[in-house]
Design a protein around this motif. Structure first.
Motif, PDB file in Angstrom:
ATOM      1  N   ARG A 148      45.256  62.366  33.166  1.00  0.00           N
ATOM      2  CA  ARG A 148      45.416  60.964  33.551  1.00  0.00           C
ATOM      3  C   ARG A 148      46.419  60.271  32.636  1.00  0.00           C
ATOM      4  NH1 ARG A 148      40.403  56.905  33.771  1.00  0.00           N
ATOM      5  NH2 ARG A 148      40.135  57.691  31.669  1.00  0.00           N
ATOM      6  N   VAL A 149      47.220  59.417  33.197  1.00  0.00           N
ATOM      7  CA  VAL A 149      48.131  58.612  32.385  1.00  0.00           C
ATOM      8  C   VAL A 149      47.349  57.464  31.758  1.00  0.00           C
ATOM      9  CG1 VAL A 149      50.122  59.164  33.836  1.00  0.00           C
ATOM     10  CG2 VAL A 149      48.786  57.113  34.318  1.00  0.00           C
ATOM     11  N   ARG A 150      47.861  56.927  30.667  1.00  0.00           N
ATOM     12  CA  ARG A 150      47.182  55.826  29.980  1.00  0.00           C
ATOM     13  C   ARG A 150      47.567  54.469  30.554  1.00  0.00           C
ATOM     14  NH1 ARG A 150      42.978  57.759  28.260  1.00  0.00           N
ATOM     15  NH2 ARG A 150      42.680  55.769  27.187  1.00  0.00           N
ATOM     16  N   THR A 151      48.594  54.447  31.394  1.00  0.00           N
ATOM     17  CA  THR A 151      49.046  53.180  31.969  1.00  0.00           C
ATOM     18  C   THR A 151      47.987  52.621  32.920  1.00  0.00           C
ATOM     19  OG1 THR A 151      51.324  53.980  31.880  1.00  0.00           O
ATOM     20  CG2 THR A 151      50.892  52.055  33.263  1.00  0.00           C
ATOM     21  N   GLU A 152      47.743  51.324  32.816  1.00  0.00           N
ATOM     22  CA  GLU A 152      46.776  50.682  33.692  1.00  0.00           C
ATOM     23  C   GLU A 152      47.433  50.282  35.009  1.00  0.00           C
ATOM     24  OE1 GLU A 152      44.794  47.406  31.867  1.00  0.00           O
ATOM     25  OE2 GLU A 152      44.285  48.534  30.060  1.00  0.00           O
ATOM     26  N   ARG A 153      46.658  50.346  36.076  1.00  0.00           N
ATOM     27  CA  ARG A 153      47.088  49.886  37.399  1.00  0.00           C
ATOM     28  C   ARG A 153      46.073  48.881  37.902  1.00  0.00           C
ATOM     29  NH1 ARG A 153      52.190  51.675  39.402  1.00  0.00           N
ATOM     30  NH2 ARG A 153      52.550  53.815  38.718  1.00  0.00           N
ATOM     31  N   SER A 154      46.527  47.785  38.454  1.00  0.00           N
ATOM     32  CA  SER A 154      45.601  46.789  38.987  1.00  0.00           C
ATOM     33  C   SER A 154      46.283  45.986  40.087  1.00  0.00           C
ATOM     34  CB  SER A 154      45.115  45.835  37.887  1.00  0.00           C
ATOM     35  OG  SER A 154      46.198  45.093  37.357  1.00  0.00           O
ATOM     36  N   VAL A 155      45.441  45.482  40.965  1.00  0.00           N
ATOM     37  CA  VAL A 155      45.924  44.635  42.056  1.00  0.00           C
ATOM     38  C   VAL A 155      45.003  43.428  42.158  1.00  0.00           C
ATOM     39  CG1 VAL A 155      46.317  44.471  44.535  1.00  0.00           C
ATOM     40  CG2 VAL A 155      46.887  46.574  43.336  1.00  0.00           C
ATOM     41  N   SER A 156      45.564  42.251  42.251  1.00  0.00           N
ATOM     42  CA  SER A 156      44.783  41.031  42.399  1.00  0.00           C
ATOM     43  C   SER A 156      45.422  40.157  43.474  1.00  0.00           C
ATOM     44  CB  SER A 156      44.738  40.253  41.070  1.00  0.00           C
ATOM     45  OG  SER A 156      44.051  39.023  41.230  1.00  0.00           O
ATOM     46  N   LEU A 157      44.624  39.803  44.441  1.00  0.00           N
ATOM     47  CA  LEU A 157      45.087  38.921  45.520  1.00  0.00           C
ATOM     48  C   LEU A 157      44.138  37.730  45.638  1.00  0.00           C
ATOM     49  CD1 LEU A 157      45.868  41.641  48.222  1.00  0.00           C
ATOM     50  CD2 LEU A 157      47.511  40.461  46.758  1.00  0.00           C
ATOM     51  N   PRO A 158      44.635  36.508  45.363  1.00  0.00           N
ATOM     52  CA  PRO A 158      45.975  36.160  44.876  1.00  0.00           C
ATOM     53  C   PRO A 158      46.172  36.602  43.426  1.00  0.00           C
ATOM     54  CG  PRO A 158      44.573  34.234  44.850  1.00  0.00           C
ATOM     55  CD  PRO A 158      43.769  35.310  45.511  1.00  0.00           C
ATOM     56  N   ALA A 159      47.384  36.469  42.944  1.00  0.00           N
ATOM     57  CA  ALA A 159      47.720  36.940  41.598  1.00  0.00           C
ATOM     58  C   ALA A 159      46.915  36.198  40.540  1.00  0.00           C
ATOM     59  CB  ALA A 159      49.215  36.746  41.345  1.00  0.00           C
ATOM     60  N   ARG A 160      46.398  36.948  39.572  1.00  0.00           N
ATOM     61  CA  ARG A 160      45.675  36.390  38.432  1.00  0.00           C
ATOM     62  C   ARG A 160      46.209  37.041  37.161  1.00  0.00           C
ATOM     63  NH1 ARG A 160      44.585  33.174  41.763  1.00  0.00           N
ATOM     64  NH2 ARG A 160      42.530  32.636  42.615  1.00  0.00           N
ATOM     65  N   ASP A 161      46.042  36.371  36.021  1.00  0.00           N
ATOM     66  CA  ASP A 161      46.537  36.900  34.752  1.00  0.00           C
ATOM     67  C   ASP A 161      45.456  36.747  33.684  1.00  0.00           C
ATOM     68  OD1 ASP A 161      48.020  37.889  32.689  1.00  0.00           O
ATOM     69  OD2 ASP A 161      49.485  36.263  32.631  1.00  0.00           O
ATOM     70  N   TYR A 162      44.356  37.480  33.860  1.00  0.00           N
ATOM     71  CA  TYR A 162      43.259  37.413  32.900  1.00  0.00           C
ATOM     72  C   TYR A 162      43.633  38.071  31.573  1.00  0.00           C
ATOM     73  CZ  TYR A 162      40.642  36.177  37.099  1.00  0.00           C
ATOM     74  OH  TYR A 162      40.207  35.578  38.254  1.00  0.00           O
ATOM     75  N   ARG A 163      44.580  38.993  31.598  1.00  0.00           N
ATOM     76  CA  ARG A 163      44.993  39.679  30.377  1.00  0.00           C
ATOM     77  C   ARG A 163      45.569  38.688  29.369  1.00  0.00           C
ATOM     78  NH1 ARG A 163      47.808  44.394  28.796  1.00  0.00           N
ATOM     79  NH2 ARG A 163      48.372  44.113  26.612  1.00  0.00           N
ATOM     80  N   THR A 164      46.449  37.801  29.830  1.00  0.00           N
ATOM     81  CA  THR A 164      47.026  36.816  28.918  1.00  0.00           C
ATOM     82  C   THR A 164      45.949  35.893  28.369  1.00  0.00           C
ATOM     83  OG1 THR A 164      49.183  36.876  30.019  1.00  0.00           O
ATOM     84  CG2 THR A 164      48.680  34.917  28.716  1.00  0.00           C
ATOM     85  N   ALA A 165      45.034  35.461  29.233  1.00  0.00           N
ATOM     86  CA  ALA A 165      43.945  34.599  28.777  1.00  0.00           C
ATOM     87  C   ALA A 165      43.092  35.311  27.732  1.00  0.00           C
ATOM     88  CB  ALA A 165      43.084  34.173  29.966  1.00  0.00           C
ATOM     89  N   ALA A 166      42.793  36.584  27.960  1.00  0.00           N
ATOM     90  CA  ALA A 166      41.986  37.349  26.999  1.00  0.00           C
ATOM     91  C   ALA A 166      42.713  37.488  25.669  1.00  0.00           C
ATOM     92  CB  ALA A 166      41.654  38.723  27.582  1.00  0.00           C
TER      93      ALA A 166
END
Length: 244
Positions: A82-100
């Protein structure tokens, strides 16, 4: 390939079985092994594994699976992890990573480690609800799998960081020997990996407290820190007070 296109490849049931199997091993997997696990022909498995690698969901390489070298060792086989890169899809777009990231940075600068751990422990207890403390390692495995930790059992000494080897009094050395012989739950995935990379003490402490709340601290199991590169920083084991 866009995240949504890559994730869509897993809609195919054979491809999804192959991906799930490779991920669960935590090591390189050859085509023959993956095909047997998925119950498909090797040629079909090779096709789907290569599609997953082309999409960036798996990483491919080659090595001799026999372990032999030199003349007669055979040709290297293609292997996948497995690759270490994360994959995600959010509809509509959200950016919880920046908030975290922002919240973790503010908590670290303000010295809120203790308060964060207390909140995490309460959240873990709330997730457990009215259920008693987790009773054994299989039950803990099920609980952790449901939360995305990808748990697996291994000997307590496997991959040990050697903490305290040769140090301490006789009782401490005896405890380390017993711990090395007893099985522990390791977790291949950290659900908080992206934030933990930037703020390891803060987030790993939060994670430990969360798991303590989920598993219960008055039962036969305990969670403790045992960091290993690429995996969750916590292991779960039978408490020494309940070990036979």
């Amino acid at each position: 390939m866009d995240d949504i296109d890559a994730i869509a490849l897993l809609q195919d049931p054979v491809r999804r079985r192959l991906y799930t199997y490779v991920v669960a091993q935590g090591r390189e997997v050859g085509r023959n092994e993956a095909a047997e696990a998925a119950g498909v022909a090797r040629t079909l498995a090779a096709h789907h594994l290569d599609r997953l690698a082309d999409a960036g969901l798996l990483e491919s390489g080659s090595r001799r699976l026999t372990g032999r070298t030199g003349p007669g060792a055979g040709r290297p086989a293609k292997v996948y992890t497995r690759v270490r890169t994360e994959r995600s899809v959010s509809l509509p777009a959200r950016d919880y990573r920046t908030a975290a990231d922002l919240l973790a940075e503010a908590a670290e600068e303000a010295g809120l480690d203790v308060g964060l751990r207390a909140s995490a422990r309460r959240r873990g207890e709330a997730l457990r609800g009215s259920a008693p403390a987790c009773g054994d390692l299989p039950a803990a495995m099920e609980l952790l799998a449901a939360r995305g930790y990808e748990p697996h059992l291994e000997d307590g000494g496997a991959g040990s960081d050697g903490e305290g080897d040769g140090d301490g009094n006789a009782a401490e050395r005896e405890e380390r020997v017993a711990r090395a012989e007893a099985p522990v739950i390791r977790m291949r995935n950290c659900p908080f990996h992206a934030v933990a990379e930037r703020f390891p003490p803060l987030v790993c402490g939060m994670n430990l407290a969360l798991l303590e709340g989920m598993l219960g601290t008055d039962g036969p199991l305990r969670a403790r820190m045992a960091a290993r590169p690429g995996e969750c920083c916590v292991v779960v084991e039978v408490s020494k007070n309940n070990a036979s």
